[in-house]
Design an enzyme around this catalytic site. Structure first.
Site, PDB file in Angstrom:
ATOM      1  N   GLN A 165       0.907  -1.158   0.068  1.00 18.85           N
ATOM      2  CA  GLN A 165      -0.056   0.004   0.042  1.00 18.85           C
ATOM      3  C   GLN A 165       0.901   1.278   0.040  1.00 18.85           C
ATOM      4  O   GLN A 165       0.215   2.251  -0.094  1.00 18.85           O
ATOM      5  CB  GLN A 165      -0.898   0.132   1.225  1.00 18.85           C
ATOM      6  CG  GLN A 165      -1.743  -1.113   1.337  1.00 18.85           C
ATOM      7  CD  GLN A 165      -2.863  -1.270   2.635  1.00 18.85           C
ATOM      8  OE1 GLN A 165      -2.263  -0.592   3.377  1.00 18.85           O
ATOM      9  NE2 GLN A 165      -3.636  -2.103   2.825  1.00 18.85           N
TER      10      GLN A 165
ATOM     11  N   HIS B  48      -0.830  -0.015   5.623  1.00 25.54           N
ATOM     12  CA  HIS B  48      -1.249   1.065   6.677  1.00 25.54           C
ATOM     13  C   HIS B  48      -0.171   2.152   6.712  1.00 25.54           C
ATOM     14  O   HIS B  48       0.369   2.510   7.878  1.00 25.54           O
ATOM     15  CB  HIS B  48      -1.606   0.404   8.174  1.00 25.54           C
ATOM     16  CG  HIS B  48      -2.408  -0.435   8.081  1.00 25.54           C
ATOM     17  ND1 HIS B  48      -3.104  -1.014   9.108  1.00 25.54           N
ATOM     18  CD2 HIS B  48      -3.188  -1.013   6.954  1.00 25.54           C
ATOM     19  CE1 HIS B  48      -4.140  -1.953   8.805  1.00 25.54           C
ATOM     20  NE2 HIS B  48      -4.173  -2.058   7.464  1.00 25.54           N
TER      21      HIS B  48
ATOM     22  N   GLU C  69     -14.221   4.830  10.648  1.00 26.67           N
ATOM     23  CA  GLU C  69     -14.666   6.033  11.642  1.00 26.67           C
ATOM     24  C   GLU C  69     -14.344   7.316  10.615  1.00 26.67           C
ATOM     25  O   GLU C  69     -13.527   7.533   9.933  1.00 26.67           O
ATOM     26  CB  GLU C  69     -13.746   5.850  12.746  1.00 26.67           C
ATOM     27  CG  GLU C  69     -14.014   4.623  13.740  1.00 26.67           C
ATOM     28  CD  GLU C  69     -13.219   4.787  14.843  1.00 26.67           C
ATOM     29  OE1 GLU C  69     -13.396   3.867  15.785  1.00 26.67           O
ATOM     30  OE2 GLU C  69     -12.574   5.687  15.017  1.00 26.67           O
TER      31      GLU C  69
ATOM     32  N   TYR D 261     -10.591  -9.802  10.742  1.00 25.70           N
ATOM     33  CA  TYR D 261     -11.343 -10.423   9.579  1.00 25.70           C
ATOM     34  C   TYR D 261     -11.659 -11.603   9.959  1.00 25.70           C
ATOM     35  O   TYR D 261     -12.471 -12.045   9.163  1.00 25.70           O
ATOM     36  CB  TYR D 261     -10.322 -10.106   8.424  1.00 25.70           C
ATOM     37  CG  TYR D 261     -10.000  -8.593   8.024  1.00 25.70           C
ATOM     38  CD1 TYR D 261     -11.038  -7.935   7.177  1.00 25.70           C
ATOM     39  CD2 TYR D 261      -8.704  -8.079   8.451  1.00 25.70           C
ATOM     40  CE1 TYR D 261     -10.752  -6.444   6.900  1.00 25.70           C
ATOM     41  CE2 TYR D 261      -8.586  -6.717   8.022  1.00 25.70           C
ATOM     42  CZ  TYR D 261      -9.384  -6.153   7.345  1.00 25.70           C
ATOM     43  OH  TYR D 261      -9.267  -4.681   6.904  1.00 25.70           O
TER      44      TYR D 261
END
Length: 372
Positions: free
Chosen positions: A92, A156, A248, A269
């Site tokens: 990522q 992340h 959120e 998960y």
């Protein structure tokens, strides 16, 4: 409500670029709560675009995760800038957000967040560079911040960068896929940071003089914040990815703990519960959350017209733009069309229109009222 802007439906990219993604839509009309909206592609052929920003002269800077920086002239051409920041494209990670600061007309300085190689791992870094007068290259690169230490794996990284009203920079940092680090303030992981444009720590940061705490931390207990924006009062808002459920929207307060992974509205998960539940004294509650997760990325607070004060967030998972409003805050509308495939970034342009990046279409789009 929104002024029209003449743009090319497809901008030819530099021949130095890799084979482009083919946009599945270059123009469409979407019905919204504010009426019919015309969506038009400003540039197509993008390869995993991540962020964009507007220059004072009307040009647009676009980042691609593998490290390219494009300078787009609507209705004309896109140039792949020479000497972009050196990045580590890993999972990522890669070249992520771009900030055009308010003083760009004088400084010609751009700020980028990106993954940076750190030994055998990598971390989130902030690099600034100057755009050449002819708009063809970046120079005077300086990395003003990097997370210490980084981490292994490609998950992340965050990562958005927002200029505060006082000229300081807010940077969102993911937990790097290691949940518990978001509560470990000796690390930068899972935090919103605040630094100056030189990388210094502002003297009013909440943990500046706290032993064992990274002084750049402004708030902590975050999982993977991929959206950040100021509202009209200068208040910082972020969106962050939960696990399975529990994405959120948070209103960021100085020194506050947002709970990850001690509290969450999602589950792992695997279906296993997370932490101690959904609340705990001393930990902040989100303004709202999504369950199931939408994978929010990109955030803007709209000004003017019917949607003034509303928040808009892109959904990577369900291919729409979420409009949030009300007290308490909640999702009140899903703006969806063929153009909204994997929305990575959403911003209101200086023309008043809503602009967004679609990873699925490899395109930057502009949305304005039909007939305005």
């Amino acid at each position: 409500m929104l002024r029209p802007l003449a743009v090319s439906l497809s901008v030819l990219l530099s021949t130095t670029m890799a084979a482009p993604v083919t946009a599945q839509v270059t123009s469409e009309t979407i019905q919204t709560s504010a009426g019919a909206m015309q969506v038009s592609a400003v540039v197509t052929g993008l390869d995993e675009p991540w962020a964009f920003g507007f220059l004072p002269d009307g040009k647009i800077v676009v980042t691609e995760r593998d490290g390219r920086v494009l300078l787009v002239t609507p209705g004309d051409a896109a140039v792949s800038l020479r000497t972009p920041p050196e990045v580590h494209a890993d999972g990522q990670g890669g070249l992520l957000d771009v900030l055009v600061p308010r003083d760009f007309a004088q400084s010609r300085t751009l700020f980028f967040t990106h993954a940076k190689r750190q030994g055998r791992g990598s971390g989130t870094a902030v690099t600034k560079a100057v755009l050449s007068a002819d708009g063809t290259a970046l120079f005077n690169h300086e990395t003003i911040f990097e997370s210490a230490p980084g981490g292994s794996g490609g998950r992340h990284f965050g990562s958005r960068i927002v200029e505060g009203r006082d000229g300081t920079l807010f940077i969102t940092m993911g937990d790097r896929g290691s949940d518990d680090t978001a509560q470990d303030r000796s690390l930068h992981n899972g935090s919103v940071l605040r630094i100056t444009k030189t990388g210094a720590v502002p003297d009013d940061n909440p943990f500046l003089n706290t032993q064992g705490v990274q002084p750049e931390i402004w708030s902590y207990g975050h999982r993977n914040p991929q959206g950040a924006a100021l509202d009209g009062s200068g208040q910082l808002w972020i969106t962050e990815h939960g696990a399975r459920g529990g994405d959120e929207v948070n209103r960021i307060q100085k020194g506050a703990n947002y709970g990850w992974p001690v509290i969450s509205y999602g589950t792992h998960y695997s279906g296993r519960s997370i932490g101690e539940g959904t609340s705990k004294p001393g930990m902040e509650q989100p303004e709202t959350y999504w369950d199931p997760s939408i994978a929010p990325s990109g955030l803007t607070v709209f000004s003017g017209g019917t949607w003034s004060g509303d928040l808009f967030a892109g959904s990577l998972k369900f291919d729409y733009i979420s409009r949030l409003d009300g007290t308490p805050l909640r999702e009140v509308e899903q703006i969806r069309g063929d153009s909204t495939q994997r929305v990575r970034d959403v911003r209101q342009g200086p023309d008043g229109a809503l602009w967004f990046l679609s990873v699925g279409n490899g395109a930057l789009y502009r949305m304005s009222a039909v007939g305005s």
